[in-house]
Design an enzyme around this catalytic site. Structure first.
Site, mmCIF file in Angstrom:
data_model
loop_
_atom_site.group_PDB
_atom_site.id
_atom_site.type_symbol
_atom_site.label_atom_id
_atom_site.label_comp_id
_atom_site.label_asym_id
_atom_site.label_seq_id
_atom_site.Cartn_x
_atom_site.Cartn_y
_atom_site.Cartn_z
ATOM 1 C CB SER A 277 -0.933 -0.066 1.217
ATOM 2 O OG SER A 277 -1.753 1.048 1.350
ATOM 3 C CG HIS A 481 -5.685 -1.583 0.064
ATOM 4 N ND1 HIS A 481 -5.029 -1.416 -1.135
ATOM 5 C CD2 HIS A 481 -4.988 -0.842 0.976
ATOM 6 C CE1 HIS A 481 -3.987 -0.617 -0.961
ATOM 7 N NE2 HIS A 481 -3.939 -0.256 0.311
#
Length: 505
Positions: A277, A481
């Site tokens: 990320s 995610h």
């Protein structure tokens, strides 16, 4: 609540009612006079309540009494539908013994918010001890030890004075594989910390799999999170401390961490860098601005990288749209210096994006941002996640991501044309030179990710000179995610392939 308190509040309401009815007066001078009168009356009432309300020790921490008109919510709702008008806001925070009052003025409406707090903020609080009990290094050490491994705690000071904590995870038993002299550095993602990597538990968390495969494993922490919230001269309570985004994390934090780990690692050790990320964002900054690290690292693995973000969706896109209209109002929505979005924005975001499975998860800001509070079936893991996330970060970091969504480019922070000319010598912020990144890179992404989308990953691939693999996670269950870090099927769908790729280098 005591009769005196009720009388004080009612008195304030009656005295202000006349002011409210005249707020829309056409004469600017009259409106200014009325605003001054309102603030004076409010402050008088706050002083009275400060002296009347006792602290209730048995009050639950999550108790929340809220009295609010629709002005804030309405303004944000208008942004999501018409995106035509902007609103000027001024916010004043007044703290009392057991109550926080936030008054937000929107012309011509006035909004009044009252929230109960379980901690009397006028009494001294040992924040250091409190942090360690709930989130601190001791907690991570205990978890790792319970999992059957050991932890070393290291401190690194960056060139600009930020104090970072690194965690080195080692096996309690000798592992023959260490003869390979290979080091793995893992950098956490958006609003996360080193704890994220071990939430899956023993043997199946990625750091433990790497240790069992013979790697010297280090977990880094970005400035501003719960493990790295310190500076040699700046107070964390100042705007100066929080004036950073993922640009500084890449340029200073990652470079300092890598240099330190090189000194502490095995002689001539190969260094593998695995970033998730925002960690991937920061690493792309470092590798594109400091090319020497392309030869220091031997391989990079990017998990759900946030580089190009034009196709991102969810609350972060909503924020980016609001930022386009009014930068100052957006700052008030996000918090002051440290990321702490307003209750009104979160309320609108939950209404628009929260899933039906378990709405309690939407109360967690990070889970709401990344996947709308997707269900977490395992109760223990859910509790661990909620206790440890979000781990902290700056408002500027979030603004920088919003900028990427709006511009469609991977570029430095846009401080406005005047400041850009001063800082960069150009009206617009310069782009990062991704073609300067020469070392081998493996990319992992999922089609279900709200933030790291497939089209944006394709855009990133077109700029990278040496991508060695692009792995798209395909699962019948939605793989979001943060599933790259704590998803139950991540060991099978992601980590297994990471180990295979590493064995080739």
């Amino acid at each position: 609540m005591s009769t005196d308190v009720i009388d004080a509040v009612n008195n304030m309401k009656s005295r202000v009612s006349g002011v409210l009815s005249c707020i829309a007066c056409s004469y600017q001078e009259k409106r200014d006079q009325l605003r001054d009168t309102y603030n004076q009356l409010l402050n008088e009432t706050i002083i009275k309540i400060k002296n009347l309300i006792p602290f209730e020790e048995d009050e639950k921490e999550d108790e929340n009494v809220e009295v609010q008109d629709q002005s804030i919510t309405t303004s944000i709702m208008k942004t999501t539908t018409k995106m035509k008008t902007t609103t000027t806001t001024t916010e004043k925070i007044v703290t009392t013994k057991a109550t926080v009052f936030t008054t937000t003025t929107f012309e011509p409406n006035i909004s009044y918010v009252a929230r109960r707090m379980s901690q009397p903020i006028n009494q001294p609080v040992d924040l250091k001890n409190r942090t360690e009990q709930v989130f601190g290094t001791s907690t991570l050490l205990d978890i790792v030890k319970h999992h059957g491994y050991n932890t070393e705690v290291h401190t690194v000071i960056t060139p600009d004075g930020y104090m970072l904590t690194l965690h080195r995870i080692t096996s309690q038993n000798k592992i023959k594989g260490h003869a390979k002299n290979r080091t793995a550095i893992l950098q956490h993602g958006l609003l996360g910390s080193s704890t994220d990597w071990i939430l899956l538990g023993p043997n199946i968390s990625l750091p433990y799999m790497l240790i069992n495969a013979g790697y010297d494993v280090w977990l880094t922490n970005a400035r501003g999170n719960k493990f790295s919230k310190a500076h040699v001269t700046k107070s964390i309570h100042t705007a100066e401390y929080w004036d950073f985004s993922w640009h500084e994390i890449g340029l200073f934090d990652l470079s300092s961490s890598i240099d330190y780990i090189r000194e502490k690692s095995f002689e001539k050790s190969q260094i593998i860098f695995i970033a998730h990320s925002m960690g991937a964002t920061a690493l792309m900054v470092l590798l594109s601005t400091s090319p020497q690290y392309n030869s220091i690292l031997s391989l990079v693995v990017l998990l759900a990288p946030l580089v190009f973000m034009q196709q991102a969706k969810g609350p972060l896109r909503l924020l980016s749209e609001f930022q386009n209209l009014d930068q100052i109002a957006t700052l008030k929505i996000l918090g002051i210096d440290m990321f702490n979005p307003s209750a009104a924005f979160l309320k609108v975001s939950r209404r628009k994006f929260c899933r039906e499975e378990d709405k309690r998860l939407c109360l967690n800001t990070l889970l709401l941002l990344v996947d709308g509070g997707k269900a977490i079936e395992n109760a223990r893991k859910r509790r661990n996640i909620l206790e440890n996330l979000p781990a902290g970060g700056s408002v500027k970091t979030i603004l920088h991501f919003c900028q990427l969504i709006n511009s469609g480019r991977f570029e430095m922070f846009d401080a406005g044309s005047t400041m850009n000319i001063k800082k960069y010598g150009t009206v617009s912020p310069p782009k990062y030179h991704l073609r300067e990144i020469k070392l081998p890179i493996a990319l992992f992404n999922s089609q279900d990710d709200w933030l790291s989308t497939a089209p944006d990953i394709v855009s990133l691939l077109s700029y990278l000179p040496n991508p060695v693999t692009h792995h798209i996670v395909a699962s019948s269950d939605e793989f979001g995610h943060f599933d790259f870090v704590w998803g139950a099927i991540a060991p099978k769908l992601v980590y297994k392939f990471i180990i295979e790729i590493l064995d080739q280098y």
